[in-house]
Design a protein around this motif. Sequence first.
Motif, PDB file in Angstrom:
ATOM      1  N   ARG A   1      14.204  19.650  22.817  1.00 65.54           N
ATOM      2  CA  ARG A   1      14.532  18.310  23.318  1.00 65.54           C
ATOM      3  C   ARG A   1      14.530  18.313  24.843  1.00 65.54           C
ATOM      4  NH1 ARG A   1      17.032  14.465  20.342  1.00 65.54           N
ATOM      5  NH2 ARG A   1      17.067  14.871  18.145  1.00 65.54           N
ATOM      6  N   ARG A   2      14.762  19.479  25.433  1.00 62.17           N
ATOM      7  CA  ARG A   2      14.823  19.575  26.899  1.00 62.17           C
ATOM      8  C   ARG A   2      13.848  20.595  27.491  1.00 62.17           C
ATOM      9  NH1 ARG A   2      15.216  17.155  30.255  1.00 62.17           N
ATOM     10  NH2 ARG A   2      16.693  18.051  31.707  1.00 62.17           N
ATOM     11  N   LEU A   3      13.673  21.710  26.823  1.00 61.35           N
ATOM     12  CA  LEU A   3      12.790  22.729  27.402  1.00 61.35           C
ATOM     13  C   LEU A   3      11.349  22.424  26.996  1.00 61.35           C
ATOM     14  CD1 LEU A   3      14.953  25.934  26.736  1.00 61.35           C
ATOM     15  CD2 LEU A   3      14.639  24.742  28.916  1.00 61.35           C
ATOM     16  N   PRO A   4      10.381  22.618  27.898  1.00 61.49           N
ATOM     17  CA  PRO A   4       8.999  22.273  27.557  1.00 61.49           C
ATOM     18  C   PRO A   4       8.437  23.104  26.415  1.00 61.49           C
ATOM     19  CG  PRO A   4       9.172  23.237  29.778  1.00 61.49           C
ATOM     20  CD  PRO A   4      10.556  23.072  29.277  1.00 61.49           C
ATOM     21  N   GLU A   5       8.976  24.321  26.232  1.00 57.73           N
ATOM     22  CA  GLU A   5       8.498  25.165  25.121  1.00 57.73           C
ATOM     23  C   GLU A   5       9.695  25.770  24.418  1.00 57.73           C
ATOM     24  OE1 GLU A   5       5.824  28.114  26.498  1.00 57.73           O
ATOM     25  OE2 GLU A   5       4.301  26.573  26.880  1.00 57.73           O
ATOM     26  N   PRO A   6       9.606  25.988  23.102  1.00 65.20           N
ATOM     27  CA  PRO A   6      10.764  26.615  22.443  1.00 65.20           C
ATOM     28  C   PRO A   6      10.967  28.036  22.974  1.00 65.20           C
ATOM     29  CG  PRO A   6       8.922  26.344  20.901  1.00 65.20           C
ATOM     30  CD  PRO A   6       8.506  25.704  22.189  1.00 65.20           C
ATOM     31  N   PRO A   7      12.194  28.403  23.342  1.00 62.05           N
ATOM     32  CA  PRO A   7      12.431  29.791  23.749  1.00 62.05           C
ATOM     33  C   PRO A   7      12.363  30.672  22.512  1.00 62.05           C
ATOM     34  CG  PRO A   7      14.503  28.591  23.594  1.00 62.05           C
ATOM     35  CD  PRO A   7      13.413  27.599  23.288  1.00 62.05           C
ATOM     36  N   SER A   8      12.090  31.962  22.682  1.00 63.49           N
ATOM     37  CA  SER A   8      12.105  32.813  21.488  1.00 63.49           C
ATOM     38  C   SER A   8      13.551  32.915  21.004  1.00 63.49           C
ATOM     39  CB  SER A   8      11.508  34.180  21.790  1.00 63.49           C
ATOM     40  OG  SER A   8      12.342  34.836  22.700  1.00 63.49           O
ATOM     41  N   ALA A   9      13.702  32.989  19.679  1.00 64.70           N
ATOM     42  CA  ALA A   9      15.053  32.945  19.085  1.00 64.70           C
ATOM     43  C   ALA A   9      15.914  34.099  19.593  1.00 64.70           C
ATOM     44  CB  ALA A   9      14.946  32.973  17.568  1.00 64.70           C
ATOM     45  N   ASP A  10      15.298  35.197  20.016  1.00 67.14           N
ATOM     46  CA  ASP A  10      16.128  36.319  20.473  1.00 67.14           C
ATOM     47  C   ASP A  10      16.713  36.104  21.877  1.00 67.14           C
ATOM     48  OD1 ASP A  10      13.793  36.727  21.829  1.00 67.14           O
ATOM     49  OD2 ASP A  10      13.304  38.655  20.890  1.00 67.14           O
ATOM     50  N   ARG A  11      16.327  34.999  22.526  1.00 62.02           N
ATOM     51  CA  ARG A  11      17.005  34.636  23.800  1.00 62.02           C
ATOM     52  C   ARG A  11      18.163  33.662  23.565  1.00 62.02           C
ATOM     53  NH1 ARG A  11      12.813  31.835  27.377  1.00 62.02           N
ATOM     54  NH2 ARG A  11      14.535  31.708  28.848  1.00 62.02           N
ATOM     55  N   VAL A  12      18.305  33.174  22.318  1.00 59.57           N
ATOM     56  CA  VAL A  12      19.289  32.121  22.036  1.00 59.57           C
ATOM     57  C   VAL A  12      20.587  32.721  21.506  1.00 59.57           C
ATOM     58  CG1 VAL A  12      19.742  30.073  20.598  1.00 59.57           C
ATOM     59  CG2 VAL A  12      17.454  30.450  21.566  1.00 59.57           C
ATOM     60  N   VAL A  13      21.708  32.209  22.038  1.00 60.28           N
ATOM     61  CA  VAL A  13      23.035  32.604  21.545  1.00 60.28           C
ATOM     62  C   VAL A  13      23.744  31.306  21.166  1.00 60.28           C
ATOM     63  CG1 VAL A  13      25.240  33.711  22.126  1.00 60.28           C
ATOM     64  CG2 VAL A  13      23.113  34.526  23.198  1.00 60.28           C
ATOM     65  N   ILE A  14      24.338  31.274  19.987  1.00 58.47           N
ATOM     66  CA  ILE A  14      25.096  30.078  19.599  1.00 58.47           C
ATOM     67  C   ILE A  14      26.558  30.339  19.942  1.00 58.47           C
ATOM     68  CG2 ILE A  14      25.666  28.489  17.733  1.00 58.47           C
ATOM     69  CD1 ILE A  14      23.142  29.453  16.318  1.00 58.47           C
ATOM     70  N   THR A  15      27.144  29.437  20.718  1.00 58.59           N
ATOM     71  CA  THR A  15      28.537  29.645  21.116  1.00 58.59           C
ATOM     72  C   THR A  15      29.403  28.496  20.610  1.00 58.59           C
ATOM     73  OG1 THR A  15      28.279  28.498  23.235  1.00 58.59           O
ATOM     74  CG2 THR A  15      27.852  30.872  23.227  1.00 58.59           C
ATOM     75  N   SER A  16      30.691  28.760  20.602  1.00 62.84           N
ATOM     76  CA  SER A  16      31.645  27.752  20.143  1.00 62.84           C
ATOM     77  C   SER A  16      31.848  26.720  21.264  1.00 62.84           C
ATOM     78  CB  SER A  16      32.959  28.439  19.782  1.00 62.84           C
ATOM     79  OG  SER A  16      33.895  27.469  19.397  1.00 62.84           O
ATOM     80  N   GLY A  17      30.839  25.933  21.494  1.00 60.80           N
ATOM     81  CA  GLY A  17      30.875  24.922  22.549  1.00 60.80           C
ATOM     82  C   GLY A  17      30.483  25.498  23.903  1.00 60.80           C
ATOM     83  N   THR A  18      30.328  24.591  24.850  1.00 61.52           N
ATOM     84  CA  THR A  18      29.901  24.979  26.203  1.00 61.52           C
ATOM     85  C   THR A  18      30.963  25.814  26.904  1.00 61.52           C
ATOM     86  OG1 THR A  18      28.456  23.065  26.391  1.00 61.52           O
ATOM     87  CG2 THR A  18      29.258  24.000  28.458  1.00 61.52           C
ATOM     88  N   GLN A  19      32.227  25.462  26.715  1.00 62.78           N
ATOM     89  CA  GLN A  19      33.288  26.195  27.428  1.00 62.78           C
ATOM     90  C   GLN A  19      33.265  27.691  27.093  1.00 62.78           C
ATOM     91  OE1 GLN A  19      37.168  24.520  27.023  1.00 62.78           O
ATOM     92  NE2 GLN A  19      36.632  22.642  28.105  1.00 62.78           N
ATOM     93  N   ALA A  20      33.013  28.018  25.838  1.00 67.71           N
ATOM     94  CA  ALA A  20      32.997  29.443  25.453  1.00 67.71           C
ATOM     95  C   ALA A  20      31.849  30.163  26.159  1.00 67.71           C
ATOM     96  CB  ALA A  20      32.873  29.585  23.943  1.00 67.71           C
ATOM     97  N   ALA A  21      30.702  29.484  26.252  1.00 65.65           N
ATOM     98  CA  ALA A  21      29.571  30.089  26.975  1.00 65.65           C
ATOM     99  C   ALA A  21      29.949  30.280  28.445  1.00 65.65           C
ATOM    100  CB  ALA A  21      28.332  29.194  26.855  1.00 65.65           C
TER     101      ALA A  21
END
Length: 386
Positions: free
Chosen positions: A81-101
């Motif tokens: 929705r924001r990045l021009p290309e999907p990042p590879s999944a191994d760069r993605v971390v799911i966090t408990s909201g922005t504050q936790a990140a």
Amino acid sequence: MASNMTGTASLQGQDERALTAPATINLSGNLPPKIPHVFDDLYRSAVTAVIAERAPSGLIAAHSFRGAPRDREAGTKFLTRRLPEPPSADRVVITSGTQAALTMLMTGLVKPGGLLAVEELSYPTIRQFASMLGIRLCSVTMDGEGALPEAYESVCRLHRPAAFYVLPTLHNPTTATMSLPRRQAIADISRKHDVKIIEDDIYSLLPRDLPPPLAALAPDISWYILGTAKSIAPGLKVAYLVAPNASEAESRFWPGVRATYWNCAPINAAVATVLIEGSGADQIIDEVRLETRARQRLVSEYLPDIAKRASPDGLHVWLELPSSLPRAEFAARTRASGVEIGTSDTFFFGQGEPPNALRFGTGTAASRKDLEQALGAIARTYKVIG
Ligand SMILES: Cc1ncc(COP(=O)(O)O)c(C=O)c1O
């Protein structure tokens, strides 16, 4: 029995207070408006689908440090929705909201005793986190687009911050959005001085036509956070963090850091995945956008001649007051008429006096009618003390 009776009595007391006390309309936060007619059924069926599709023991029997593979894959889709290309999944971390990140990044990239640069007006919670973590802050002067490149360059040269926490899109509190050349300048300066970028893009999902994030211009030095709190639901507590590369994602978010608090509750990540894989996330975001636009039209209608910064897709409004209207007096008067709004003081990280300004959210009012009532009170306050 006795305790039941006490409980009943105190409940009755509360009801009586609710009937007699004038209700306050609290616009001091900036949550997205509730859209139960669309949200409730989509959320219910997403929860049902998760429970049907995933074995509960598989879902919650172990810590999930960067998130389950399917959820990170859904994250890559959401991030486009924001990045021009999907990042590879191994760069993605799911966090408990922005504050936790943010707390993880402040600890890991800046470290106790280190220096974090912030825009001179910014998300107030950064101050709490900095004081909790023993991190020093320095501020970057802004103009109508956000952080000024010359000011940022001089902060980098003189103070050498480890990272820059920046809100380039519908900035909180000013609503500023950086143009592409401004983003490029900030990215170039960061690279030149080796300052990591912590980009919080939480307000970027309602506008449709935006320049790319800083992370698209300087992926190698950016930690990009796309939270769902301002477009889907604050209580979902799901944010997608993109690290500069897979090994940095792994080394900062793995069992060896001996903490797990940033982990997103797996049910929440899985519900978000169902919404993203189907059309649920699109429908929710579209409806939040529609309601937000309707509310911003009310702002223009009720406060037509008042200097303000607002966007049709923004959840908050920044009122710049003339010096004849001191912000504290203005806020006290609106409070007296039952409307809570915030002054610039909490958002200010700069030197000297905060700007004479106020921020209010359009989404927290329970209905458009309540918002109209609150806007009427704000407009009257201008007339009384203006
Ligand atoms: C700029 C900014 N970042 C993050 C948050 C909170 O995000 P989360 O609830 O996902 O931690 C807010 C909420 O007000 C915010 O304004």
